[in-house]
Design an enzyme around this catalytic site. Structure first.
Site, short mmCIF file in Angstrom:
data_model
loop_
_atom_site.label_atom_id
_atom_site.label_comp_id
_atom_site.label_asym_id
_atom_site.label_seq_id
_atom_site.Cartn_x
_atom_site.Cartn_y
_atom_site.Cartn_z
N ARG A 37 0.92 -1.23 -0.23
CA ARG A 37 -0.09 -0.20 -0.14
C ARG A 37 0.95 1.14 0.01
NH1 ARG A 37 -4.94 -0.06 0.57
NH2 ARG A 37 -4.83 -1.99 2.13
N GLU A 60 0.76 -7.85 -3.89
CA GLU A 60 -0.59 -7.13 -3.83
C GLU A 60 -0.44 -5.66 -4.07
OE1 GLU A 60 -4.46 -5.73 -1.40
OE2 GLU A 60 -3.64 -8.10 -1.30
N THR A 101 -7.84 -3.46 -2.39
CA THR A 101 -8.81 -2.61 -2.32
C THR A 101 -9.50 -2.22 -3.62
OG1 THR A 101 -6.87 -1.53 -1.01
CG2 THR A 101 -8.95 -0.20 -1.32
N LYS A 161 -10.35 -13.46 2.01
CA LYS A 161 -9.62 -12.48 3.08
C LYS A 161 -10.35 -12.31 4.31
CE LYS A 161 -8.11 -7.95 3.01
NZ LYS A 161 -7.74 -6.63 2.06
N GLY A 191 -3.03 -6.73 10.90
CA GLY A 191 -2.60 -6.69 12.44
C GLY A 191 -1.60 -7.87 12.25
#
Length: 243
Positions: A37, A60, A101, A161, A191
């Site tokens: 990300r 990803e 996303t 997921k 996390g």
């Protein structure tokens, strides 16, 4: 000279040949999914190569990153055409590349055009799953409850997921695994750390997604590779204990 200037792109794999078996093989070899990300196209190849060197084979790029489709294209051209052999080993240093996303159906076509193979979302949106199936890509929507999980599978999701992982315990993963159809792929994301990943794997996860604990904007390639090595070592220890 930048990394973009010295690496020759390779032909991207035909996305319509994207195969869930490839993901299963890659997760069997190293059950880690890197969530990049915030990565930029300039960072994509150096970071991607560092992760693959350490043995992380699923990459990803979330769509809320800068110029995400360009980064996906660069990674897919570099890694996406390699063949996965038995046991999860990938010939030629390849990897499976996808988008995260993904919230809208029209973004799925752009992921496909960029050479992505996997469409990952933080939520379950039936229209995104349907668009992913039509594009011949692998659908991995985000779920949190059994109701969402079964609805996603009924809609055609290839794997699930579980998100956010830091809001649950491994016992929750185990309880969900107990009622899901056999063979359902489950990846816990959010996390996950070097210290807690073994608990999720023991509970029945097929793999874990790692985000800011692995990469965040501003990290150097050396930082990312070192952290990747720690995650890989932790997962290898878990695998050794399971033998």
């Amino acid at each position: 000279m930048s990394g973009l200037a010295v690496i020759r792109p390779r032909p991207a794999r035909d996305v319509r040949e994207a195969d869930m078996r490839d993901v299963i093989e890659a997760l069997a070899d190293m059950p880690l999914l890197a969530i990049l990300r915030g990565i930029t196209p300039e960072e994509a190849l150096p970071v991607g190569e560092a992760l693959v060197r350490q043995g992380i084979l699923i990459l990803e790029v979330p769509l809320n990153s800068p110029q995400p489709f360009q980064s996906i294209r660069l990674l897919a051209d570099r890694f996406g055409g390699e063949a996965i052999m038995g046991g999860g080993a990938i010939m030629g240093g390849g990897a499976i590349v996808g988008a995260g996303t993904v919230l809208r159906p029209d973004d799925v076509a752009r992921v496909a055009d960029a050479g992505g193979q996997i469409v990952v979302s933080p939520n379950f949106e039936p229209a995104v799953v349907a668009a992913t199936r039509r594009a011949g890509l692998i659908s991995v929507p985000g779920v949190f409850t059994p109701t969402e999980a079964f609805a996603a599978l009924d809609a055609g999701a290839h794997a699930l997921k579980i998100f956010p992982g830091d809001a649950i315990t491994p016992k929750v993963v185990g309880a969900l695994r107990a009622v899901l159809p056999g063979g359902t792929g489950v990846v816990v994301t959010g996390g996950v750390t070097v210290d807690n990943l073994a608990g999720f794997m023991d509970a029945g996860a097929n793999g874990v997604g790692i985000g800011s604990a692995l990469y965040r904007p501003g990290n150097t390639v050396q930082d990312v590779e070192a952290q990747a090595g720690r995650f890989v070592a932790s997962m290898q220890r878990w695998k050794e204990m399971r033998r």
